[in-house]
Design a protein around this motif. Structure first.
Motif, PDB file in Angstrom:
ATOM      1  N   ILE A 192     -17.282  -8.490  24.862  1.00 22.62           N
ATOM      2  CA  ILE A 192     -18.012  -7.377  25.469  1.00 22.62           C
ATOM      3  C   ILE A 192     -17.242  -6.704  26.610  1.00 22.62           C
ATOM      4  O   ILE A 192     -17.174  -5.459  26.659  1.00 22.62           O
ATOM      5  CB  ILE A 192     -19.429  -7.831  25.885  1.00 22.62           C
ATOM      6  CG1 ILE A 192     -20.295  -7.966  24.621  1.00 22.62           C
ATOM      7  CG2 ILE A 192     -20.066  -6.876  26.889  1.00 22.62           C
ATOM      8  CD1 ILE A 192     -21.642  -8.639  24.831  1.00 22.62           C
ATOM      9  N   PRO A 193     -16.607  -7.461  27.531  1.00 19.87           N
ATOM     10  CA  PRO A 193     -15.862  -6.766  28.591  1.00 19.87           C
ATOM     11  C   PRO A 193     -14.740  -5.870  28.045  1.00 19.87           C
ATOM     12  O   PRO A 193     -14.490  -4.785  28.592  1.00 19.87           O
ATOM     13  CB  PRO A 193     -15.289  -7.920  29.428  1.00 19.87           C
ATOM     14  CG  PRO A 193     -16.243  -9.048  29.186  1.00 19.87           C
ATOM     15  CD  PRO A 193     -16.643  -8.918  27.748  1.00 19.87           C
ATOM     16  N   ILE A 194     -14.084  -6.294  26.971  1.00 19.03           N
ATOM     17  CA  ILE A 194     -12.999  -5.486  26.392  1.00 19.03           C
ATOM     18  C   ILE A 194     -13.570  -4.230  25.750  1.00 19.03           C
ATOM     19  O   ILE A 194     -13.011  -3.126  25.901  1.00 19.03           O
ATOM     20  CB  ILE A 194     -12.204  -6.298  25.336  1.00 19.03           C
ATOM     21  CG1 ILE A 194     -11.695  -7.609  25.925  1.00 19.03           C
ATOM     22  CG2 ILE A 194     -11.064  -5.468  24.765  1.00 19.03           C
ATOM     23  CD1 ILE A 194     -10.777  -7.474  27.111  1.00 19.03           C
ATOM     24  N   VAL A 195     -14.692  -4.360  25.054  1.00 14.66           N
ATOM     25  CA  VAL A 195     -15.323  -3.188  24.427  1.00 14.66           C
ATOM     26  C   VAL A 195     -15.753  -2.187  25.495  1.00 14.66           C
ATOM     27  O   VAL A 195     -15.563  -0.971  25.334  1.00 14.66           O
ATOM     28  CB  VAL A 195     -16.516  -3.612  23.550  1.00 14.66           C
ATOM     29  CG1 VAL A 195     -17.345  -2.403  23.136  1.00 14.66           C
ATOM     30  CG2 VAL A 195     -16.027  -4.350  22.313  1.00 14.66           C
ATOM     31  N   ASP A 206     -26.011  -9.737  29.338  1.00 14.90           N
ATOM     32  CA  ASP A 206     -26.018  -9.718  30.806  1.00 14.90           C
ATOM     33  C   ASP A 206     -25.001 -10.713  31.367  1.00 14.90           C
ATOM     34  O   ASP A 206     -24.299 -10.426  32.344  1.00 14.90           O
ATOM     35  CB  ASP A 206     -27.422 -10.045  31.340  1.00 14.90           C
ATOM     36  CG  ASP A 206     -28.442  -8.961  31.005  1.00 14.90           C
ATOM     37  OD1 ASP A 206     -28.026  -7.826  30.686  1.00 14.90           O
ATOM     38  OD2 ASP A 206     -29.656  -9.254  31.055  1.00 14.90           O
ATOM     39  N   ALA A 207     -24.901 -11.884  30.749  1.00 20.09           N
ATOM     40  CA  ALA A 207     -23.939 -12.893  31.199  1.00 20.09           C
ATOM     41  C   ALA A 207     -22.507 -12.405  31.006  1.00 20.09           C
ATOM     42  O   ALA A 207     -21.645 -12.624  31.867  1.00 20.09           O
ATOM     43  CB  ALA A 207     -24.153 -14.199  30.435  1.00 20.09           C
ATOM     44  N   ALA A 208     -22.246 -11.747  29.880  1.00 15.26           N
ATOM     45  CA  ALA A 208     -20.894 -11.233  29.594  1.00 15.26           C
ATOM     46  C   ALA A 208     -20.469 -10.205  30.623  1.00 15.26           C
ATOM     47  O   ALA A 208     -19.304 -10.151  31.034  1.00 15.26           O
ATOM     48  CB  ALA A 208     -20.852 -10.627  28.194  1.00 15.26           C
ATOM     49  N   VAL A 209     -21.412  -9.380  31.056  1.00 12.26           N
ATOM     50  CA  VAL A 209     -21.093  -8.300  32.000  1.00 12.26           C
ATOM     51  C   VAL A 209     -20.970  -8.835  33.426  1.00 12.26           C
ATOM     52  O   VAL A 209     -20.071  -8.439  34.175  1.00 12.26           O
ATOM     53  CB  VAL A 209     -22.174  -7.188  31.925  1.00 12.26           C
ATOM     54  CG1 VAL A 209     -21.991  -6.165  33.035  1.00 12.26           C
ATOM     55  CG2 VAL A 209     -22.115  -6.506  30.559  1.00 12.26           C
ATOM     56  N   PHE A 263     -15.898 -15.084  34.776  1.00  9.19           N
ATOM     57  CA  PHE A 263     -16.534 -16.336  35.200  1.00  9.19           C
ATOM     58  C   PHE A 263     -15.684 -17.106  36.207  1.00  9.19           C
ATOM     59  O   PHE A 263     -16.123 -18.141  36.713  1.00  9.19           O
ATOM     60  CB  PHE A 263     -16.807 -17.228  33.984  1.00  9.19           C
ATOM     61  CG  PHE A 263     -17.964 -16.762  33.144  1.00  9.19           C
ATOM     62  CD1 PHE A 263     -19.252 -17.174  33.440  1.00  9.19           C
ATOM     63  CD2 PHE A 263     -17.769 -15.898  32.095  1.00  9.19           C
ATOM     64  CE1 PHE A 263     -20.337 -16.729  32.677  1.00  9.19           C
ATOM     65  CE2 PHE A 263     -18.828 -15.445  31.322  1.00  9.19           C
ATOM     66  CZ  PHE A 263     -20.121 -15.856  31.603  1.00  9.19           C
ATOM     67  N   PHE A 264     -14.482 -16.634  36.467  1.00 13.20           N
ATOM     68  CA  PHE A 264     -13.573 -17.382  37.342  1.00 13.20           C
ATOM     69  C   PHE A 264     -13.022 -16.481  38.463  1.00 13.20           C
ATOM     70  O   PHE A 264     -11.887 -16.614  38.888  1.00 13.20           O
ATOM     71  CB  PHE A 264     -12.422 -17.982  36.524  1.00 13.20           C
ATOM     72  CG  PHE A 264     -12.882 -18.964  35.494  1.00 13.20           C
ATOM     73  CD1 PHE A 264     -13.110 -20.297  35.824  1.00 13.20           C
ATOM     74  CD2 PHE A 264     -13.131 -18.561  34.170  1.00 13.20           C
ATOM     75  CE1 PHE A 264     -13.558 -21.198  34.860  1.00 13.20           C
ATOM     76  CE2 PHE A 264     -13.566 -19.464  33.216  1.00 13.20           C
ATOM     77  CZ  PHE A 264     -13.788 -20.789  33.548  1.00 13.20           C
TER      78      PHE A 264
END
Length: 442
Positions: free
Chosen positions: A128-131, A394-397, A438-439
């Motif tokens: 999702i972040p790449i898209v 939501d977690a991906a973003v 996440f990091f």
């Protein structure tokens, strides 16, 4: 006579083994879909595959005698500039990441699968972040382009674009509904073009509400046929298991192959464990298949899509994309199942959520054929999976650990918050390279 402007297509993940099918689809529709440029884009890791498949694409176009220019590039911005359609078919972390998605959950007795359960969560977290990055570039370089996404998990990716970007011209695509139509045609012993299914649900959680041949409902006949365990409609990547006749007749709907994971969870976990110990997980099998395909693609005498591609598991993906682009471009107003904004088509699902549903395809995009309330036997499962999808997005973003834990815990394939935490921790570490959100504090 006014000269027709040629169409520019940008394909992100152009080094994919599916690309020859995409090229074939544009070639056979050229008279009504005047594609002048196809830009195949990939990342440095995929350079060799891009060159192999790109050269095959050039040979295919030359053999067909159509004036389509094939461009190969690692520069995504160059490919996106002034594109009319952008197609996405990439895999963050390649098949090695998918293999981890499949093997790690199995250690905890949980299904390891590309788009379901923990595997689906982590594929979404990586993708999702790449898209959304691609969407920001599209806003700048080709704001009027259509985004045709068949990067998995296609429903979640499409919804992420709808909820977290300014790109409104987005359609998600999956080969499962086409595979169901083909399978139904085969069981009913009729030509596929005579079959139409009313689809509704979510990506990899879609049901056939009714099935027609030449406009006449044959759902009861199809369910009778599927009640014979010898008759199955499945995908190359899902082991075929027959349905209990009583269950299927009471359900009174045409389930998709992925429903095996929800209605036969224990059987499927056992099957995956057996495969992992034997010939390998699906990712490991596909890796070998892809190696064989690319050896075929290298052959300088090959100038057609090889039939072996259908063994890959994503048969009809690319042809579905070409069919969709053709229908948007020509305002064809035919009916196709796609992933699109719900807008009330399915009652009880948020308007801004993506659903997989039969739509009329127009120059302004898909117009969902509203179904209202879903049948009670499937309503709860679809609501649960939609909750999982929304929380996963939501977690991906945000890169929020607790949100990811919530998503995994509410997924019905996991069954325990404790096991969810253990799987989440191990998979976050395994995929750390592709999960910078996440990091952030490190």
């Amino acid at each position: 006579m006014t000269e027709v402007k040629g169409i520019k297509i940008a394909t992100i993940g152009g080094g994919s083994s599916y690309t020859p099918e995409l090229i074939e689809g544009f070639i056979k529709r050229y008279s009504e879909l005047p594609v002048s440029e196809i830009w195949l884009v990939d990342v440095e890791q995929g350079r060799e595959k891009l060159e192999i498949v790109g050269n095959l694409a050039k040979r295919m176009v030359k053999k067909a005698g159509v004036p389509i220019e094939i461009h190969l590039t690692l520069n995504r911005r160059e490919a996106l500039k002034n594109a009319d359609f952008v197609t996405t078919q990439f895999r963050v972390g390649l098949l090695d990441a998918r293999a981890k998605d499949e093997r790690i959950p199995l250690k905890y007795g949980v299904l390891g699968q590309e788009t379901n359960g923990p595997g689906g969560l982590f594929k979404a977290l990586r993708t999702i972040p790449i898209v959304l990055e691609i969407c920001r570039e599209m806003e700048e370089l080709c704001p009027d382009a259509w985004l045709i996404n068949f990067t998995n998990p296609a429903g979640m990716v499409t919804e992420a674009v709808l909820r977290y970007s300014n790109i409104k011209k987005v359609v998600g695509l999956c080969n499962v509904p086409i595979g169901m139509e083909m399978g139904a045609a085969d069981l009913l012993n009729v030509e596929p073009e005579r079959v139409r299914i009313n689809f509704a649900g979510l990506n990899h959680m879609v049901y056939g509400l009714d099935v027609f041949v030449d406009g006449i409902s044959v759902k009861d006949k199809l369910i009778d046929l599927l009640s014979d365990p010898e008759n199955t409609v499945t995908m190359k990547n899902i082991h075929a298991m027959g349905w209990e006749p009583g269950f299927l007749k009471a359900l009174n709907l045409f389930p998709c192959p992925y429903h095996n994971y929800y209605y036969k969870t224990k059987d499927m976990v056992d099957e995956e464990l057996k495969a992992a110990e034997g010939g390998g997980t699906r990712a490991e099998v596909v890796k070998k298949l892809e190696g064989d395909l690319f050896e075929l693609y290298r052959d300088p005498n090959l100038d057609i899509k090889p039939p072996q591609l259908e063994q890959r598991g994503g048969a009809y993906y690319s042809d579905a994309a070409c069919r969709l682009i053709h229908s948007i471009y020509t305002d064809k107003r035919d009916i196709q199942p796609v992933n699109t904004r719900n807008n009330g088509a399915i009652a009880g699902i948020p308007h801004d959520s993506a659903v997989e549903i039969s739509c009329v395809i127009t120059k302004d995009g898909p117009k969902p054929i509203a179904v209202g309330e879903l049948p009670i036997p499937i309503r709860g499962l679809i609501q649960t999976i939609k909750s999982f999808e929304r929380v996963t997005i939501d977690a991906a973003v945000t890169g929020d650990y607790n949100t990811a834990l919530l998503a995994l815990t509410i997924n019905p394939l996991v069954g325990s918050d404790r096991i969810a935490r253990q799987i989440l921790d191990e998979m976050l570490e395994a995929h750390k390279e592709y999960l910078p959100q996440f990091f952030k504090s490190e």
